[in-house]
Design a protein around this motif. Structure first.
Motif, PDB file in Angstrom:
ATOM      1  N   ALA A  75      11.793  47.638 -32.638  1.00 51.89           N
ATOM      2  CA  ALA A  75      11.451  48.406 -33.892  1.00 51.89           C
ATOM      3  C   ALA A  75      12.401  49.416 -34.333  1.00 51.89           C
ATOM      4  O   ALA A  75      13.169  50.070 -33.192  1.00 51.89           O
ATOM      5  N   THR A  76      12.706  49.612 -35.651  1.00 53.81           N
ATOM      6  CA  THR A  76      13.514  50.588 -35.976  1.00 53.81           C
ATOM      7  C   THR A  76      13.045  51.250 -37.328  1.00 53.81           C
ATOM      8  O   THR A  76      12.168  50.568 -37.985  1.00 53.81           O
ATOM      9  N   TYR A  83      14.034  51.924 -48.626  1.00 52.23           N
ATOM     10  CA  TYR A  83      12.608  52.315 -49.425  1.00 52.23           C
ATOM     11  C   TYR A  83      12.643  52.062 -50.748  1.00 52.23           C
ATOM     12  O   TYR A  83      11.814  51.483 -51.306  1.00 52.23           O
ATOM     13  N   GLU A 100       1.468  47.178 -45.959  1.00 51.70           N
ATOM     14  CA  GLU A 100       2.870  47.027 -45.364  1.00 51.70           C
ATOM     15  C   GLU A 100       2.790  46.462 -44.219  1.00 51.70           C
ATOM     16  O   GLU A 100       1.878  46.557 -43.406  1.00 51.70           O
ATOM     17  N   GLY A 102       4.699  45.766 -40.682  1.00 50.43           N
ATOM     18  CA  GLY A 102       5.774  46.517 -39.897  1.00 50.43           C
ATOM     19  C   GLY A 102       5.651  47.918 -40.029  1.00 50.43           C
ATOM     20  O   GLY A 102       6.466  48.374 -40.723  1.00 50.43           O
ATOM     21  N   THR A 103       4.800  48.583 -39.585  1.00 49.70           N
ATOM     22  CA  THR A 103       4.661  50.062 -39.665  1.00 49.70           C
ATOM     23  C   THR A 103       5.875  50.750 -39.235  1.00 49.70           C
ATOM     24  O   THR A 103       6.223  51.919 -39.936  1.00 49.70           O
ATOM     25  N   SER A 105       8.217  53.429 -37.938  1.00 54.25           N
ATOM     26  CA  SER A 105       7.901  54.825 -37.587  1.00 54.25           C
ATOM     27  C   SER A 105       6.788  55.480 -38.606  1.00 54.25           C
ATOM     28  O   SER A 105       6.206  56.681 -38.250  1.00 54.25           O
ATOM     29  N   GLY A 108       7.604  54.861 -44.115  1.00 53.32           N
ATOM     30  CA  GLY A 108       7.569  53.857 -45.181  1.00 53.32           C
ATOM     31  C   GLY A 108       6.113  53.888 -45.850  1.00 53.32           C
ATOM     32  O   GLY A 108       5.873  53.931 -46.947  1.00 53.32           O
ATOM     33  N   GLU A 126       1.173  46.687 -37.675  1.00 59.58           N
ATOM     34  CA  GLU A 126       2.212  46.742 -36.598  1.00 59.58           C
ATOM     35  C   GLU A 126       1.753  45.925 -35.430  1.00 59.58           C
ATOM     36  O   GLU A 126       0.789  46.239 -34.981  1.00 59.58           O
ATOM     37  N   LEU A 127       2.721  45.164 -34.864  1.00 58.49           N
ATOM     38  CA  LEU A 127       2.286  44.232 -33.688  1.00 58.49           C
ATOM     39  C   LEU A 127       2.492  45.041 -32.434  1.00 58.49           C
ATOM     40  O   LEU A 127       1.784  44.730 -31.526  1.00 58.49           O
ATOM     41  N   ASP A 152      -1.032  41.266 -35.701  1.00 53.14           N
ATOM     42  CA  ASP A 152       0.098  40.373 -36.350  1.00 53.14           C
ATOM     43  C   ASP A 152       0.117  40.461 -37.710  1.00 53.14           C
ATOM     44  O   ASP A 152      -1.065  39.621 -38.243  1.00 53.14           O
ATOM     45  N   GLY A 153       1.019  41.107 -38.220  1.00 49.30           N
ATOM     46  CA  GLY A 153       0.984  41.251 -39.644  1.00 49.30           C
ATOM     47  C   GLY A 153       0.956  39.804 -40.635  1.00 49.30           C
ATOM     48  O   GLY A 153       0.810  39.795 -41.615  1.00 49.30           O
ATOM     49  N   THR A 169       8.484  44.250 -43.789  1.00 50.11           N
ATOM     50  CA  THR A 169       9.542  45.106 -43.539  1.00 50.11           C
ATOM     51  C   THR A 169      10.442  44.487 -42.294  1.00 50.11           C
ATOM     52  O   THR A 169      11.110  45.350 -41.604  1.00 50.11           O
ATOM     53  N   ARG A 227       8.092  39.389 -35.624  1.00 47.66           N
ATOM     54  CA  ARG A 227       7.653  38.406 -34.624  1.00 47.66           C
ATOM     55  C   ARG A 227       6.201  37.795 -34.592  1.00 47.66           C
ATOM     56  O   ARG A 227       5.310  38.400 -35.206  1.00 47.66           O
TER      57      ARG A 227
HETATM   58  N1  SAH Z   1       8.624  50.074 -42.346  1.00 53.49           N
HETATM   59  C1  SAH Z   1       9.024  50.572 -41.062  1.00 53.49           C
HETATM   60  C2  SAH Z   1      10.253  49.849 -40.567  1.00 53.49           C
HETATM   61  C3  SAH Z   1       9.874  48.650 -39.726  1.00 53.49           C
HETATM   62  S1  SAH Z   1      10.960  47.808 -38.606  1.00 53.49           S
HETATM   63  C4  SAH Z   1       9.422  52.019 -41.195  1.00 53.49           C
HETATM   64  O1  SAH Z   1       9.332  52.665 -42.349  1.00 53.49           O
HETATM   65  O2  SAH Z   1       9.707  52.749 -40.254  1.00 53.49           O
HETATM   66  C5  SAH Z   1       9.937  46.335 -38.643  1.00 53.49           C
HETATM   67  C6  SAH Z   1       8.861  46.441 -37.624  1.00 53.49           C
HETATM   68  O3  SAH Z   1       7.867  45.218 -37.928  1.00 53.49           O
HETATM   69  C7  SAH Z   1       9.051  46.808 -36.253  1.00 53.49           C
HETATM   70  O4  SAH Z   1       8.163  47.942 -36.065  1.00 53.49           O
HETATM   71  C8  SAH Z   1       8.294  45.687 -35.572  1.00 53.49           C
HETATM   72  O5  SAH Z   1       7.881  46.129 -34.550  1.00 53.49           O
HETATM   73  C9  SAH Z   1       7.189  45.144 -36.619  1.00 53.49           C
HETATM   74  N2  SAH Z   1       6.739  43.843 -36.472  1.00 53.49           N
HETATM   75  C10 SAH Z   1       7.391  42.808 -36.108  1.00 53.49           C
HETATM   76  N3  SAH Z   1       6.833  41.700 -35.998  1.00 53.49           N
HETATM   77  C11 SAH Z   1       5.665  42.031 -36.483  1.00 53.49           C
HETATM   78  C12 SAH Z   1       4.376  41.382 -36.940  1.00 53.49           C
HETATM   79  N4  SAH Z   1       4.148  39.791 -36.829  1.00 53.49           N
HETATM   80  N5  SAH Z   1       3.383  41.977 -37.332  1.00 53.49           N
HETATM   81  C13 SAH Z   1       3.269  43.285 -37.662  1.00 53.49           C
HETATM   82  N6  SAH Z   1       4.432  44.044 -37.392  1.00 53.49           N
HETATM   83  C14 SAH Z   1       5.750  43.416 -36.972  1.00 53.49           C
END
Ligand code: SAH
Length: 250
Positions: A75-76, A83, A100, A102-103, A105, A108, A126-127, A152-153, A169, A227
């Motif tokens: 994750a990053t 944004y 959204e 991929g939460t 941090s 976003g 977030e996964l 799983d998003g 994201t 993922r």
């Molecule tokens: N929007 C975030 C940045 C997201 S980076 C922010 O503002 O900080 C992408 C994120 O997607 C990572 O945290 C990763 O763990 C998550 N991710 C990867 N595969 C995923 C899935 N299948 N479902 C939900 N989240 C997922």
């Protein structure tokens, strides 16, 4: 993350006013680059303290144009310009129901919550459990009404559908069909989509009133991969590759 040079972790030294100065300078820069136009997105970027969504060892770099590592497997927090890059073409606005994937941090989601206001809704999936917990801690102070979902998003969040706007994201090989289903009529979705050459192309999908979709390719980008949890059905493009590997090992 490959392709980005991550600065070395160090104990934070910058003061709150130094961060405020960085934040204002970054917003001016995004405007000057033509990436930021919407007054609501601008106000949100000026208000949300990005440094509060960054782990302490990277806090000093909060406004630098690099993704910074977060707790969790992969994750990053995306670069600051990500944004407006996502939210401007989405046309994210007051009153929208926003999803959204991929939460990360939580930054976003916080920016989106400022944009959609009290009448809107922000749901973020977030996964990774560690990343999810990190985001929850960050959002606790000012954004408790953001709905955080661990899962799983790919499946979106049917319980709160339909959504006016969806941002994925993380890079996906195809836009997950359940997310298109959960998009309202006239709604828009944005995602980095991996093309046949392996490039990630930021793609905007609009759902028309008759349910058909329009896709526009915006620019090349670089994000962590979406993922799938172990045991989840493979995506349509991943399936032949998996079959090839099995065939090759025989
Ligand atoms: N929007 C975030 C940045 C997201 S980076 C922010 O503002 O900080 C992408 C994120 O997607 C990572 O945290 C990763 O763990 C998550 N991710 C990867 N595969 C995923 C899935 N299948 N479902 C939900 N989240 C997922």
């Amino acid at each position: 993350m490959a392709g980005w040079r991550i600065p070395p972790p160090r104990a934070p030294t910058r003061t709150g006013s130094a961060h405020a100065h960085d934040r204002e300078r970054k917003v001016r820069e995004l405007e000057a680059d033509g990436l930021l136009c919407s007054p609501r997105i601008k106000a949100a970027l000026l208000k949300v303290k990005r440094e509060d969504f960054v782990p302490p060892e990277y806090r000093d770099y909060a406004y630098e144009e690099v993704p910074l590592p977060l707790p969790g497997a992969a994750a990053t927090i995306s670069c600051p310009h990500s944004y407006p890059l996502f939210y401007e073409p989405l046309g994210l606005d007051l009153g929208h129901r926003f999803l959204e994937i991929g939460t990360g941090s939580g930054y976003g989601a916080a920016v989106a919550r400022e944009v959609v206001g009290n009448a809107g809704l922000v749901v973020s999936v977030e996964l990774d459990p560690l990343t999810h917990a990190f985001a929850r801690g960050n959002l606790e102070a000012g954004y408790r009404d953001v709905v955080l979902v661990l899962g799983d998003g790919w499946h979106g969040h049917a319980a709160a559908a339909p959504f006016d706007r969806i941002a994925i994201t993380a890079a996906c090989e195809e836009i997950p069909p359940p997310l298109v289903d959960q998009l309202a009529s006239g709604g828009r979705l944005i995602a980095p989509v991996v093309d046949a050459q392996g490039r990630q192309v930021l793609t905007l999908l609009t759902k028309r009133a008759d349910g058909s979709t329009l896709r526009e390719e915006l620019c090349e980008v670089l994000y962590v991969a979406l993922r799938r949890p172990a045991g989840a059905a493979p995506t349509s493009r991943a399936a032949p590759a998996a079959r090839q590997r099995r065939a090759g090992s025989r």
